[in-house]
Design a protein around this motif. Structure first.
Motif, short mmCIF file in Angstrom:
data_model
loop_
_atom_site.label_atom_id
_atom_site.label_comp_id
_atom_site.label_asym_id
_atom_site.label_seq_id
_atom_site.Cartn_x
_atom_site.Cartn_y
_atom_site.Cartn_z
N ALA A 123 -20.05 -38.89 -12.19
CA ALA A 123 -18.90 -37.98 -11.78
C ALA A 123 -18.54 -37.21 -10.58
CB ALA A 123 -18.69 -36.96 -13.29
N GLU A 124 -17.32 -37.64 -9.95
CA GLU A 124 -16.95 -36.42 -8.82
C GLU A 124 -16.13 -35.77 -8.95
OE1 GLU A 124 -16.88 -38.41 -5.63
OE2 GLU A 124 -18.44 -40.47 -5.71
N LEU A 125 -15.83 -34.33 -7.74
CA LEU A 125 -14.89 -33.52 -8.34
C LEU A 125 -13.38 -33.94 -7.01
CD1 LEU A 125 -16.91 -30.47 -8.74
CD2 LEU A 125 -15.68 -31.97 -10.56
N LEU A 126 -12.84 -34.07 -7.75
CA LEU A 126 -11.22 -34.36 -6.49
C LEU A 126 -10.11 -33.11 -7.06
CD1 LEU A 126 -10.08 -37.69 -6.32
CD2 LEU A 126 -11.19 -36.59 -4.89
N GLN A 127 -10.37 -32.60 -5.84
CA GLN A 127 -9.27 -30.76 -5.53
C GLN A 127 -8.38 -31.32 -5.16
OE1 GLN A 127 -8.78 -28.01 -3.16
NE2 GLN A 127 -7.77 -27.29 -4.71
N PHE A 128 -7.27 -31.30 -5.07
CA PHE A 128 -6.09 -30.77 -4.32
C PHE A 128 -5.02 -30.24 -5.79
CE2 PHE A 128 -6.74 -35.37 -6.13
CZ PHE A 128 -5.09 -35.54 -6.73
N ASN A 129 -3.58 -29.29 -4.84
CA ASN A 129 -2.77 -29.02 -5.32
C ASN A 129 -1.39 -29.56 -5.25
OD1 ASN A 129 -1.14 -26.78 -6.28
ND2 ASN A 129 -1.82 -25.70 -5.06
N PHE A 130 -0.58 -29.64 -6.34
CA PHE A 130 0.31 -30.68 -6.78
C PHE A 130 1.82 -30.12 -5.97
CE2 PHE A 130 -1.79 -32.99 -10.55
CZ PHE A 130 -2.19 -34.37 -10.06
N LEU A 131 1.46 -29.01 -5.84
CA LEU A 131 2.70 -28.15 -4.70
C LEU A 131 3.07 -28.28 -3.50
CD1 LEU A 131 2.45 -24.79 -7.55
CD2 LEU A 131 4.04 -26.33 -7.70
N PHE A 132 1.57 -28.67 -3.28
CA PHE A 132 1.35 -29.38 -1.87
C PHE A 132 1.69 -31.03 -1.38
CE2 PHE A 132 -1.64 -25.59 -1.78
CZ PHE A 132 -0.48 -23.99 -1.69
#
Length: 239
Positions: free
Chosen positions: A56-65
């Protein structure tokens, strides 16, 4: 070992259940989260402790940007991460009606619930060329009376996009939707809240996360199935 599946909004609730189910089926996971870093890390650890060797790998991003999803997918592919499944599960659920002035909430719900599923889907199709896409919608898209006006508008659009995508991306992609009903109570409510609502639907009972993961598995196993929305809702969309 199977290839990877990406689940957006995977740190909690339905997204978490879907991620755990896919990991149990042997898929490696890309776990997207926005602000729930601690929950995402805990889920990553839980998946990696399974006895079937999944990663498992993590992906962080904000859908408001603004996000460059083409670049995100190209970077993953460059690292030999082959993505077979995209589950657009990230969602924002806020009450609203015609008394609310302005469009700020509409823009937020549109961005989180539709626009980014739209953008992620297009980028996935451009970079990976084949796969399976599952969009989480809502049983209430079948209705035209709501106390969640902006949310439901965004989900109605996602359902239409699901059908368009199924046609335009075929035969290399299958695209389907899942429309949950009374599965989990909203934040601040408990199971009794759902049980009371269930008296107004045909089966008069609530569902559970197992019903959602069975729907996921049906879609993955059914190679002649595309452009459809599975209503996992006890018949709620019929009344």
């Amino acid at each position: 070992m199977k290839n990877y599946a990406l689940v957006t909004g995977s740190a909690d609730r339905i997204g978490k259940a879907v991620a755990l189910h896919l990991a149990a089926q042997g898929y490696n996971l890309l776990l997207h989260y926005n602000s729930s870093a601690e929950k995402a890390e805990k889920l990553k650890k839980e998946i990696e402790e399974m006895q079937n060797g999944v990663k498992a790998e993590l992906l962080q991003f904000n859908f408001l940007f603004d996000n460059d999803f083409d670049e995100i997918f190209r970077s993953l592919k460059h690292k030999n991460i082959i993505l077979d499944i995209l589950v657009n599960c990230a969602s924002d659920f806020v009450p609203s009606d015609f008394s609310l002035p302005g469009s700020q909430l509409l823009e937020k719900e549109f961005n989180i619930n539709f626009k980014n599923a739209y953008l992620v889907t297009k980028a996935f199709a451009r970079v990976y060329k084949s796969g399976n896409i599952i969009n989480f919608i809502d049983t209430k898209v079948s209705k035209n009376q709501t106390v969640h006006l902006d949310y439901i508008l965004s989900k109605k659009l996602l359902q239409e996009f699901t059908k368009i995508s199924a046609v335009e991306l075929a035969p290399n992609f299958r695209v389907n939707g899942i429309a949950p009903g009374l599965i989990l109570p909203p934040e601040g409510k408990d199971e009794n809240y759902l049980l009371n609502l269930a008296q107004n639907i045909p089966l008069k009972k609530i569902g559970n996360l197992g019903e959602i993961t069975k729907a996921i598995q049906f879609i993955l196993d059914s190679e002649f199935f595309t452009g459809q929305t599975l209503f996992i809702d006890g018949g709620e969309h019929l009344v």
